[in-house]
Design an enzyme around this catalytic site. Structure first.
Site, PDB file in Angstrom:
ATOM      1  CB  CYS A 217       8.690   7.635  -8.889  1.00  0.00           C
ATOM      2  SG  CYS A 217      10.294   6.854  -8.768  1.00  0.00           S
TER       3      CYS A 217
ATOM      4  CE1 TYR B  55      -1.902   6.339   9.851  1.00  0.00           C
ATOM      5  CE2 TYR B  55      -0.809   4.351   9.087  1.00  0.00           C
ATOM      6  CZ  TYR B  55      -1.026   5.707   8.986  1.00  0.00           C
ATOM      7  OH  TYR B  55      -0.368   6.434   8.025  1.00  0.00           O
TER       8      TYR B  55
ATOM      9  CG  HIS C 202       3.501   6.688  10.445  1.00  0.00           C
ATOM     10  ND1 HIS C 202       4.361   6.204   9.491  1.00  0.00           N
ATOM     11  CD2 HIS C 202       2.262   6.398  10.001  1.00  0.00           C
ATOM     12  CE1 HIS C 202       3.661   5.660   8.509  1.00  0.00           C
ATOM     13  NE2 HIS C 202       2.395   5.750   8.799  1.00  0.00           N
TER      14      HIS C 202
ATOM     15  CD  GLU D 235       3.606   0.645   9.121  1.00  0.00           C
ATOM     16  OE1 GLU D 235       2.935  -0.314   9.592  1.00  0.00           O
ATOM     17  OE2 GLU D 235       4.556   0.468   8.354  1.00  0.00           O
TER      18      GLU D 235
ATOM     19  CD  GLN E  19      15.138  13.880  -3.303  1.00  0.00           C
ATOM     20  OE1 GLN E  19      16.145  13.208  -3.281  1.00  0.00           O
ATOM     21  NE2 GLN E  19      15.033  14.941  -4.083  1.00  0.00           N
TER      22      GLN E  19
ATOM     23  CB  ALA F 229       5.008   0.280  -1.565  1.00  0.00           C
TER      24      ALA F 229
ATOM     25  NE  ARG G 191       2.425  -3.409   6.394  1.00  0.00           N
ATOM     26  CZ  ARG G 191       2.722  -2.240   5.829  1.00  0.00           C
ATOM     27  NH1 ARG G 191       1.786  -1.555   5.225  1.00  0.00           N
ATOM     28  NH2 ARG G 191       3.949  -1.780   5.870  1.00  0.00           N
TER      29      ARG G 191
ATOM     30  CB  SER H 246      -0.886  -0.017   1.243  1.00  0.00           C
ATOM     31  OG  SER H 246      -1.643   1.164   1.283  1.00  0.00           O
TER      32      SER H 246
HETATM   33  P1  FAD Z   1      24.326  17.748 -13.628  1.00  0.00           P
HETATM   34  O1  FAD Z   1      24.090  16.570 -12.795  1.00  0.00           O
HETATM   35  O2  FAD Z   1      25.213  18.791 -13.084  1.00  0.00           O
HETATM   36  O3  FAD Z   1      24.902  17.240 -15.029  1.00  0.00           O
HETATM   37  C1  FAD Z   1      25.399  18.108 -16.015  1.00  0.00           C
HETATM   38  C2  FAD Z   1      26.358  17.332 -16.912  1.00  0.00           C
HETATM   39  O4  FAD Z   1      26.703  18.122 -18.036  1.00  0.00           O
HETATM   40  C3  FAD Z   1      27.662  16.972 -16.230  1.00  0.00           C
HETATM   41  O5  FAD Z   1      27.910  15.595 -16.348  1.00  0.00           O
HETATM   42  C4  FAD Z   1      28.694  17.794 -16.987  1.00  0.00           C
HETATM   43  O6  FAD Z   1      29.961  17.138 -17.056  1.00  0.00           O
HETATM   44  C5  FAD Z   1      28.056  17.913 -18.341  1.00  0.00           C
HETATM   45  N1  FAD Z   1      28.535  19.057 -19.137  1.00  0.00           N
HETATM   46  C6  FAD Z   1      28.653  20.345 -18.752  1.00  0.00           C
HETATM   47  N2  FAD Z   1      29.076  21.112 -19.786  1.00  0.00           N
HETATM   48  C7  FAD Z   1      29.225  20.296 -20.848  1.00  0.00           C
HETATM   49  C8  FAD Z   1      29.618  20.483 -22.205  1.00  0.00           C
HETATM   50  N3  FAD Z   1      29.918  21.695 -22.691  1.00  0.00           N
HETATM   51  N4  FAD Z   1      29.672  19.397 -23.027  1.00  0.00           N
HETATM   52  C9  FAD Z   1      29.343  18.172 -22.563  1.00  0.00           C
HETATM   53  N5  FAD Z   1      28.971  17.947 -21.285  1.00  0.00           N
HETATM   54  C10 FAD Z   1      28.884  18.991 -20.445  1.00  0.00           C
HETATM   55  N6  FAD Z   1      19.412  15.598  -5.767  1.00  0.00           N
HETATM   56  C11 FAD Z   1      18.381  14.964  -5.288  1.00  0.00           C
HETATM   57  O7  FAD Z   1      17.289  15.093  -5.824  1.00  0.00           O
HETATM   58  N7  FAD Z   1      18.471  14.139  -4.199  1.00  0.00           N
HETATM   59  C12 FAD Z   1      19.645  13.953  -3.573  1.00  0.00           C
HETATM   60  O8  FAD Z   1      19.702  13.212  -2.587  1.00  0.00           O
HETATM   61  C13 FAD Z   1      20.778  14.605  -4.074  1.00  0.00           C
HETATM   62  N8  FAD Z   1      21.964  14.441  -3.480  1.00  0.00           N
HETATM   63  C14 FAD Z   1      23.041  15.087  -3.979  1.00  0.00           C
HETATM   64  C15 FAD Z   1      24.257  14.924  -3.342  1.00  0.00           C
HETATM   65  C16 FAD Z   1      25.380  15.560  -3.819  1.00  0.00           C
HETATM   66  C17 FAD Z   1      26.674  15.369  -3.110  1.00  0.00           C
HETATM   67  C18 FAD Z   1      25.270  16.387  -4.969  1.00  0.00           C
HETATM   68  C19 FAD Z   1      26.493  17.088  -5.514  1.00  0.00           C
HETATM   69  C20 FAD Z   1      24.071  16.572  -5.592  1.00  0.00           C
HETATM   70  C21 FAD Z   1      22.934  15.930  -5.092  1.00  0.00           C
HETATM   71  N9  FAD Z   1      21.692  16.107  -5.681  1.00  0.00           N
HETATM   72  C22 FAD Z   1      20.621  15.449  -5.189  1.00  0.00           C
HETATM   73  C23 FAD Z   1      21.483  17.077  -6.754  1.00  0.00           C
HETATM   74  C24 FAD Z   1      21.352  16.399  -8.108  1.00  0.00           C
HETATM   75  O9  FAD Z   1      22.440  15.544  -8.333  1.00  0.00           O
HETATM   76  C25 FAD Z   1      21.272  17.479  -9.184  1.00  0.00           C
HETATM   77  O10 FAD Z   1      20.119  18.245  -8.964  1.00  0.00           O
HETATM   78  C26 FAD Z   1      21.204  16.881 -10.583  1.00  0.00           C
HETATM   79  O11 FAD Z   1      22.352  16.112 -10.837  1.00  0.00           O
HETATM   80  C27 FAD Z   1      21.095  17.974 -11.645  1.00  0.00           C
HETATM   81  O12 FAD Z   1      21.035  17.343 -12.888  1.00  0.00           O
HETATM   82  P2  FAD Z   1      21.490  18.057 -14.226  1.00  0.00           P
HETATM   83  O13 FAD Z   1      21.400  17.002 -15.264  1.00  0.00           O
HETATM   84  O14 FAD Z   1      20.712  19.295 -14.412  1.00  0.00           O
HETATM   85  O15 FAD Z   1      22.993  18.507 -14.004  1.00  0.00           O
HETATM   86  P1  NAP Z   2      21.055  24.538  -1.084  1.00  0.00           P
HETATM   87  O1  NAP Z   2      20.182  23.519  -0.490  1.00  0.00           O
HETATM   88  O2  NAP Z   2      20.448  25.709  -1.761  1.00  0.00           O
HETATM   89  O3  NAP Z   2      21.993  25.025   0.089  1.00  0.00           O
HETATM   90  C1  NAP Z   2      22.955  26.017  -0.112  1.00  0.00           C
HETATM   91  C2  NAP Z   2      23.565  26.406   1.244  1.00  0.00           C
HETATM   92  O4  NAP Z   2      24.528  27.408   1.027  1.00  0.00           O
HETATM   93  C3  NAP Z   2      22.578  26.939   2.229  1.00  0.00           C
HETATM   94  O5  NAP Z   2      22.918  26.436   3.496  1.00  0.00           O
HETATM   95  C4  NAP Z   2      22.769  28.444   2.176  1.00  0.00           C
HETATM   96  O6  NAP Z   2      22.453  28.875   3.485  1.00  0.00           O
HETATM   97  C5  NAP Z   2      24.222  28.579   1.775  1.00  0.00           C
HETATM   98  N1  NAP Z   2      24.500  29.722   0.906  1.00  0.00           N
HETATM   99  C6  NAP Z   2      23.810  30.117  -0.191  1.00  0.00           C
HETATM  100  N2  NAP Z   2      24.389  31.194  -0.737  1.00  0.00           N
HETATM  101  C7  NAP Z   2      25.460  31.508   0.013  1.00  0.00           C
HETATM  102  C8  NAP Z   2      26.447  32.527  -0.046  1.00  0.00           C
HETATM  103  N3  NAP Z   2      26.439  33.449  -0.992  1.00  0.00           N
HETATM  104  N4  NAP Z   2      27.404  32.545   0.894  1.00  0.00           N
HETATM  105  C9  NAP Z   2      27.419  31.622   1.871  1.00  0.00           C
HETATM  106  N5  NAP Z   2      26.509  30.632   1.982  1.00  0.00           N
HETATM  107  C10 NAP Z   2      25.535  30.576   1.061  1.00  0.00           C
HETATM  108  O7  NAP Z   2      22.036  23.889  -2.133  1.00  0.00           O
HETATM  109  P2  NAP Z   2      22.972  22.615  -2.030  1.00  0.00           P
HETATM  110  O8  NAP Z   2      23.200  22.162  -0.654  1.00  0.00           O
HETATM  111  O9  NAP Z   2      24.144  23.002  -2.851  1.00  0.00           O
HETATM  112  O10 NAP Z   2      22.152  21.522  -2.787  1.00  0.00           O
HETATM  113  C11 NAP Z   2      21.839  21.670  -4.171  1.00  0.00           C
HETATM  114  C12 NAP Z   2      20.572  20.945  -4.498  1.00  0.00           C
HETATM  115  O11 NAP Z   2      20.801  19.551  -4.432  1.00  0.00           O
HETATM  116  C13 NAP Z   2      19.506  21.316  -3.512  1.00  0.00           C
HETATM  117  O12 NAP Z   2      18.475  22.019  -4.157  1.00  0.00           O
HETATM  118  C14 NAP Z   2      19.024  20.009  -2.978  1.00  0.00           C
HETATM  119  O13 NAP Z   2      17.642  19.867  -3.173  1.00  0.00           O
HETATM  120  C15 NAP Z   2      19.739  18.939  -3.772  1.00  0.00           C
HETATM  121  N6  NAP Z   2      20.178  17.944  -2.789  1.00  0.00           N
HETATM  122  C16 NAP Z   2      19.241  17.220  -2.163  1.00  0.00           C
HETATM  123  C17 NAP Z   2      19.615  16.316  -1.217  1.00  0.00           C
HETATM  124  C18 NAP Z   2      18.580  15.471  -0.529  1.00  0.00           C
HETATM  125  O14 NAP Z   2      18.919  14.720   0.354  1.00  0.00           O
HETATM  126  N7  NAP Z   2      17.329  15.553  -0.879  1.00  0.00           N
HETATM  127  C19 NAP Z   2      20.933  16.150  -0.887  1.00  0.00           C
HETATM  128  C20 NAP Z   2      21.877  16.920  -1.532  1.00  0.00           C
HETATM  129  C21 NAP Z   2      21.484  17.839  -2.469  1.00  0.00           C
HETATM  130  P3  NAP Z   2      22.570  30.400   3.975  1.00  0.00           P
HETATM  131  O15 NAP Z   2      22.099  31.207   2.800  1.00  0.00           O
HETATM  132  O16 NAP Z   2      21.668  30.473   5.165  1.00  0.00           O
HETATM  133  O17 NAP Z   2      23.959  30.599   4.347  1.00  0.00           O
HETATM  134 FE1  SF4 Z   3      11.670   5.325  -4.636  1.00  0.00          FE
HETATM  135 FE2  SF4 Z   3      10.847   7.029  -6.427  1.00  0.00          FE
HETATM  136 FE3  SF4 Z   3       9.960   7.249  -3.935  1.00  0.00          FE
HETATM  137 FE4  SF4 Z   3      12.494   7.879  -4.505  1.00  0.00          FE
HETATM  138  S1  SF4 Z   3      10.671   8.914  -5.224  1.00  0.00           S
HETATM  139  S2  SF4 Z   3      11.745   6.584  -2.812  1.00  0.00           S
HETATM  140  S3  SF4 Z   3      12.956   6.406  -6.110  1.00  0.00           S
HETATM  141  S4  SF4 Z   3       9.585   5.578  -5.330  1.00  0.00           S
END
Ligand code: FAD
Ligand code: NAP
Ligand code: SF4
Length: 679
Positions: A357, A170, A256, A168, A343, A314, A218, A28
């Site tokens: 998803c 409930y 929960h 859970e 997410q 699920a 369940r 579910s």
């Molecule tokens: P990117 O992933 O940045 O991909 C862009 C690609 O374009 C790269 O591979 C780059 O090499 C390529 N590129 C750039 N310029 C050129 C060019 N001129 N020619 C050819 N290739 C090029 N998001 C979540 O939703 N959940 C999470 O838990 C999560 N955890 C994260 C943890 C970390 C440590 C990081 C860094 C990010 C995380 N994110 C998470 C964020 C997520 O990964 C990004 O939002 C997502 O990857 C963005 O996708 P994108 O395709 O727009 O860009």
């Molecule tokens: P983010 O969530 O926007 O966080 C950026 C951080 O930097 C904030 O703490 C912000 O807080 C700080 N910041 C922003 N501008 C700044 C500045 N000029 N000087 C100093 N501090 C500054 O971005 P992110 O951590 O880079 O993550 C990128 C995206 O990846 C996010 O949108 C997130 O959704 C995704 N992501 C998701 C997960 C997940 O588990 N779901 C995990 C990793 C990444 P202050 O402005 O208060 O300082």
């Molecule tokens: Fe799984 Fe999709 Fe839910 Fe993430 S969003 S937990 S990949 S079902």
């Protein structure tokens, strides 16, 4: 390579009056579509797609047996024949695909998010602002009658059975546990009295629906809260539920309000199947195990070692409706694996949005987002093989377009190649495995190590150009930012730059938390997924099941990090407040337990060889650190689109390249998929 046969998973299950084709139960999962009559056609399409994918038995999201049992105001309910009609859309759609479906009857009890909530006793749940009304004896009888009526109507609507939600935390679970049942009448006091409610519900439901109708119960096998059931009590309940007429017992893990992760991505795969295993042999009816089973090999192994008779999945069925069919056809490597991020599914439900998803944006949008064969195949260039570009390229190619995918790096994945290195996020590799396979299958012309330029693209004979080049880490203007002791998260996570014992992280968003987690583990190399026993020890789960609720006396045991880590942000709010609704608390707890110091309201003054100079409300302070790691968000990397425009070519810009603010993989993949569907 020969693929495994999954013979345990794909074996039929004989229920006496009905044989299920395999051992996969789609557990579910509330989508939000259940709550509005006009969404039932969509819900029917969603379930039909899963039935087509070959799942053995589907269970719907929770449907309330009455208004008091609503999870929130105007949630889905089944209380009269007018409502039966909309449920028929679902059962007809599923049966039309040869599937089987049960409706879950969910009474929220004190978890109800509305003022009509009722419960065994007048005790407010820590996760709801509403105090429930304690039921009178008459009130209890009315709730039982509502369950029975709901089951009868479910049968009328064409369902193959019902699942009675008894876990859970409930309503039913609240009667069972002394923690929430303070009654002194026949429905409270000794355990036999407290389980009278579920037993009566199952017994009277069986009477009402006849023998050839599935009743799944369940059962909360591990409450994970103080004042939960003991193991002996759980066995007693299971036997009573069997005697009352249940067909199948499904496993419930954790209330929960429990503060132990049970389904998030850092939970090891199949981490709780040992609990179901303990009940094997105590009852004769089939047992279903659940939680973090997202892979056919894992599911097959769970069944092979006799932990259960069926597995519940699920979210994995949200991620890939064809999970079972692919496993059966030797195409398990094509499964789009659920990475347990929550997410787009659970977080959406808690934000009152329709569940979907992250890795499969079609989930719950089956009728509107279609990947039909292209009417006129086109030549498409996609630049960037991050999540946005990969989704766009593979879906467009799957529709028949000729797609060339340019990637500057030597591997696909973009930022996911950093995410997958974070301890507890190993599942993110599966998404890259999936996309890698889709690139092959759909014959995408992948050009790795090619940072393509606007001139090259303009010279190519492409009908469409998609810029998915992602982001650049934000450059900060702090005095000393160019010093050698300053690194970016990319240096740490991707390039493996070594980091000292004392470190300050500028920025406490998702990436700041992930870098803190990475550095907080003793090894900077990826550590691999957690082992079940270690996980249970870390979170204080008693695997001997000697203590009530399954909690150890001493609680969780996590080694503090050898590093001194500061996680900083400028905002005055508590760090991590904006993390995912259903997972943020886990990340915050995890870092606190590792000794990470979190500071809010920070002003960054300068960086010098002695460390990071900051000012907080308490005044100026020097954080004596070896390294400062900048995790301060990103800017779009979209120069390519502007250069193309200057050459007279319009490009589609998606993902981080379009907008870096609030970018996550959910949006990136969704944008890629929707653009690909539009070509
Ligand atoms: P990117 O992933 O940045 O991909 C862009 C690609 O374009 C790269 O591979 C780059 O090499 C390529 N590129 C750039 N310029 C050129 C060019 N001129 N020619 C050819 N290739 C090029 N998001 C979540 O939703 N959940 C999470 O838990 C999560 N955890 C994260 C943890 C970390 C440590 C990081 C860094 C990010 C995380 N994110 C998470 C964020 C997520 O990964 C990004 O939002 C997502 O990857 C963005 O996708 P994108 O395709 O727009 O860009
Ligand atoms: P983010 O969530 O926007 O966080 C950026 C951080 O930097 C904030 O703490 C912000 O807080 C700080 N910041 C922003 N501008 C700044 C500045 N000029 N000087 C100093 N501090 C500054 O971005 P992110 O951590 O880079 O993550 C990128 C995206 O990846 C996010 O949108 C997130 O959704 C995704 N992501 C998701 C997960 C997940 O588990 N779901 C995990 C990793 C990444 P202050 O402005 O208060 O300082
Ligand atoms: Fe799984 Fe999709 Fe839910 Fe993430 S969003 S937990 S990949 S079902």
């Amino acid at each position: 390579m020969t693929q495994p046969s999954f013979r345990h998973l794909l074996a039929p299950l004989d229920l006496g009056f009905l044989t299920l084709p395999n051992r996969v139960l789609m557990g579910s999962m509330h989508t939000g579509l259940e709550d509005r009559a006009e969404h039932y056609p969509r819900l029917a399409e969603y379930f039909a797609e899963r039935a087509r994918g070959g799942v053995g038995l589907i269970v719907t999201g929770g449907i309330a047996p009455n208004i008091a049992g609503w999870t929130k105001p105007f949630a889905g309910k089944l209380t009269n024949s007018r409502e039966v009609a909309r449920h028929r859309l679902i059962t007809r759609a599923v049966h039309g695909e040869g599937g089987r479906i049960c409706m879950q009857i969910l009474h929220a009890g004190r978890y109800a998010y509305h003022p009509l909530a009722v419960a065994p006793s007048r005790l407010k749940a820590p996760i709801s602002p509403f105090t429930p009304r304690g039921l009178t004896r008459f009130g209890v009888a009315r709730q039982i009658a509502a369950f029975v009526r709901c089951a009868r109507l479910a049968r009328e609507a064409g369902y193959d059975g019902v699942e009675v939600m008894g876990s859970e935390g409930y309503f039913i679970n609240e009667f069972i546990a002394a923690r929430t049942n303070r009654r002194h009448d026949d429905w409270g006091g000794p355990y036999q009295n407290r389980i009278r409610l579920p037993v009566e519900i199952v017994r009277r439901t069986r009477e009402a629906v006849g023998r050839d109708f599935i009743i799944i119960y369940r059962l909360s096998m591990l409450d994970l809260v103080e004042g939960g059931s003991s193991w002996d009590e759980i066995v007693l309940l299971a036997r009573a539920i069997e005697a009352a007429g249940a067909t199948i017992i499904n496993t419930g893990i954790g209330w929960h309000e429990a503060r132990i992760p049970t389904i998030a991505t850092m939970v090891p795969r199949a981490a709780f199947s040992w609990v179901t295993r303990r009940l094997k042999g105590e009852v004769a009816i089939p047992l279903v195990t659940s939680n973090r089973i997202n892979d056919p090999a894992v599911a097959d192994a769970v069944l092979a070692r006799g932990d259960a008779d069926m597995v519940s999945m699920a979210r994995p069925l949200l991620a890939d409706a064809d999970f079972v069919r692919k496993a059966a056809e030797g195409r398990a490597d094509e499964i789009n694996t659920c990475i347990a991020c929550n997410q787009a599914c659970l977080d959406h439900v808690f934000e009152q949005k329709t569940a979907s998803c992250l890795v499969n944006p079609r989930a719950s949008h089956e009728s509107e987002l279609r990947y039909e064969p292209a009417a006129r195949p086109r030549r498409i260039a996609v630049v960037g093989a991050g999540p946005a570009g990969l989704a766009c390229a593979t879906i467009a190619a799957g529709r028949g377009h000729a797609v060339t995918l340019f990637e500057a790096a030597g591997e696909i994945g973009g930022q996911f190649n950093m995410a997958r290195r974070v301890p507890g996020k190993e599942e993110f590799r599966e998404t890259l495995r999936y996309f890698g396979r889709q690139v092959e299958l759909n014959k995408v012309d992948l050009r790795l190590g090619q940072p393509v330029t606007a001139a090259q693209l303009a010279a190519g004979a492409f009908d469409e150009i998609v810029v998915a080049t992602g982001v650049l880490p934000r450059k900060l203007a702090i005095d000393g930012i160019d010093r050698p002791n300053v690194l970016s998260y990319v240096d740490v996570l991707l390039h493996g730059r070594s980091v000292g014992e004392r470190v300050a992280l500028i920025g406490a968003g998702g990436i700041g938390f992930d870098v803190a987690e990475f550095l907080g583990h003793d090894s900077d190399a990826a550590v691999g997924p957690a082992v079940t026993e270690d996980f249970m020890r870390a979170w204080g789960v008693d695997m001997s099941l000697e203590r009530r609720g399954g909690l150890t006396l001493e609680g969780g045991v996590v080694p503090r990090s050898r590093r001194q880590i500061y996680l900083l942000q400028r905002k005055a709010t508590p760090p991590g407040r904006d993390l995912g609704k259903t997972t943020g608390w886990i990340h915050r707890m995890e870092l606190k337990r590792r000794g990470v110091q979190m500071l809010s309201g920070v002003n960054y003054e300068r960086i010098d060889p002695s460390g990071l100079h900051i000012t907080t409300q308490a005044g100026p302070r020097l954080l004596e650190v070896d390294h400062v790691v900048v995790c301060a968000g990103q800017e779009p990397l979209a120069a390519l689109a502007r250069e193309l425009e200057a050459l007279g070519r319009q490009a589609h810009v998606i993902g981080g390249a379009r907008l870096a603010t609030e970018l996550d993989a959910k949006r990136a993949i969704d944008e890629g998929a929707r653009l690909a569907a539009s070509f």
